[in-house]
Design a protein around this motif. Sequence first.
Motif, mmCIF file in Angstrom:
data_model
loop_
_atom_site.group_PDB
_atom_site.id
_atom_site.type_symbol
_atom_site.label_atom_id
_atom_site.label_comp_id
_atom_site.label_asym_id
_atom_site.label_seq_id
_atom_site.Cartn_x
_atom_site.Cartn_y
_atom_site.Cartn_z
ATOM 1 N N ASP A 52 0.822 -1.207 0.000
ATOM 2 C CA ASP A 52 0.000 0.000 0.000
ATOM 3 C C ASP A 52 0.867 1.274 0.000
ATOM 4 O O ASP A 52 1.647 1.515 0.918
ATOM 5 N N VAL A 53 0.705 2.067 -1.057
ATOM 6 C CA VAL A 53 1.555 3.249 -1.243
ATOM 7 C C VAL A 53 1.250 4.348 -0.224
ATOM 8 O O VAL A 53 2.151 5.046 0.239
ATOM 9 N N THR A 54 -0.019 4.490 0.143
ATOM 10 C CA THR A 54 -0.378 5.508 1.139
ATOM 11 C C THR A 54 0.317 5.196 2.458
ATOM 12 O O THR A 54 0.866 6.091 3.109
ATOM 13 N N THR A 113 9.456 -0.349 -15.509
ATOM 14 C CA THR A 113 8.052 -0.688 -15.228
ATOM 15 C C THR A 113 7.478 -1.442 -16.434
ATOM 16 O O THR A 113 6.634 -2.321 -16.271
ATOM 17 N N LYS A 118 8.753 -2.898 -10.256
ATOM 18 C CA LYS A 118 8.275 -1.753 -9.480
ATOM 19 C C LYS A 118 9.475 -0.889 -9.086
ATOM 20 O O LYS A 118 10.474 -1.403 -8.589
ATOM 21 N N LYS A 147 2.981 9.280 -13.195
ATOM 22 C CA LYS A 147 1.636 8.726 -13.419
ATOM 23 C C LYS A 147 1.629 7.202 -13.365
ATOM 24 O O LYS A 147 0.571 6.589 -13.286
ATOM 25 N N ASP A 148 2.801 6.594 -13.442
ATOM 26 C CA ASP A 148 2.908 5.137 -13.517
ATOM 27 C C ASP A 148 2.582 4.512 -12.163
ATOM 28 O O ASP A 148 3.188 4.863 -11.161
ATOM 29 N N LYS A 149 1.636 3.584 -12.154
ATOM 30 C CA LYS A 149 1.233 3.023 -10.848
ATOM 31 C C LYS A 149 2.312 2.106 -10.263
ATOM 32 O O LYS A 149 2.264 1.772 -9.079
ATOM 33 N N ASN A 150 3.268 1.711 -11.072
ATOM 34 C CA ASN A 150 4.359 0.886 -10.549
ATOM 35 C C ASN A 150 5.605 1.685 -10.191
ATOM 36 O O ASN A 150 6.684 1.130 -10.000
ATOM 37 N N PHE A 152 7.150 4.942 -7.701
ATOM 38 C CA PHE A 152 6.943 5.768 -6.520
ATOM 39 C C PHE A 152 8.060 6.790 -6.477
ATOM 40 O O PHE A 152 9.238 6.446 -6.501
#
Length: 358
Positions: A52-54, A113, A118, A147-150, A152
């Motif tokens: 979980d990134v949050t 990615t 990741k 914008k890439d979800k993989n 951070f």
Amino acid sequence: MQKKEKHKTALEEKKGISPPEMTDTQAISKLKDKRKQLPNTETLIADILKGDVTALSRAITLVESKNPKHLEKANAIIKACLPHANNSIRIGITGVPGVGKSTFIEAFGKHLTGLGKKVAVLAVDPSSTITKGSILGDKTRMEDLVKDKNAFIRPSASGDSLGGVARKTREAIILCEATGYDLIIIETVGVGQSETTVHSMVDFFLLLKLAGAGDELQGIKRGIIEMADAIVINKADRDNIKAAKLAKVEFNRALHLYPEKASKWQPKVSLCSALYNEGIDDVWQMISEFKILTQEHNHFEANRNEQNKFWLIQTIEERLKRTFFKREDIKKALKNQLELIEASETSPFAAAEYLLSL
Ligand SMILES: Nc1nc2c(ncn2[C@@H]2O[C@H](COP(=O)(O)OP(=O)(O)OP(=O)(O)O)[C@@H](O)[C@H]2O)c(=O)[nH]1
Ligand SMILES: [Mg+2]
């Protein structure tokens, strides 16, 4: 004159309107709600391990906090995350301003990615207390990666000392790895000791360079070339290709003059154009080769162990220094001893002995 009077009356007209009152109970319940949203340590750990990134962002914020309560929580989280920080590669990237670090990380990150990896990007930037974190501005230059979800991307921690920033970055690495990031890219600008610091927290150290003699004048120190596992000559495109090829030959020759590394890895030189997305996969191939080679003869893990020991000593030194100079009696005595030194009434060594004896 007339205008002014008009304004005056207009203002007076507003007198009758009173804003809706914010009652204390409202404010309190709002605050309570906000507090409820902050999960406890156990939940944070569980969420981090779920990817979980949050939760990751929140944990990094705790690590960066100056509040002693947060420090306690952060330490508990780090401890729980440590066993999960294993199968990653930590890559340090350095190079003079404008060499194309951000553009390269964007291209490289997207490439990775694309391979299903990741990627986390962190920064060590001792100047960031002044510029408020250069990577923050970089987020606009890393548009696609953001914008890439993989991917951070975290702006550099600010801090009063490089040691402080370094500790926060090292802990952020562990948190990112526990969240499941396979590649941790740590960017630094060649300011002060920051390259050495980053070198001591990564597996692979990559130096971005430009072709052309002018580069030597741009302040890349000899020691950095010695630390590099790869020299990647960027902007090898358009009119620059010929010069870049020449530079490659030169660097290859120069690298052979350095003694063999403990990793047994022979540093490599490659060309790339971050802007036109060329030569990016070569860099990834090189890093993969490095990992295989160094794991084969157990250097990979041994090196991380050495780095951990080094950081233990570093942390103690940093903490001792800080507590020493923060003490009020020391501050006063130090001022006094400095005056005595100026008046040649004591020697620096005697003064140091005296202060330490306090
Ligand atoms: N021709 C060409 N230009 C490039 C290449 N890579 C980056 N640039 C350009 O070089 C300039 C600087 O690139 P950045 O990626 O911002 O460089 P940086 O090293 O991150 O710079 P700082 O964050 O200031 O340290 C930008 O205008 C880029 O478009 C490349 O491969 N070829
Ligand atoms: Mg940049």
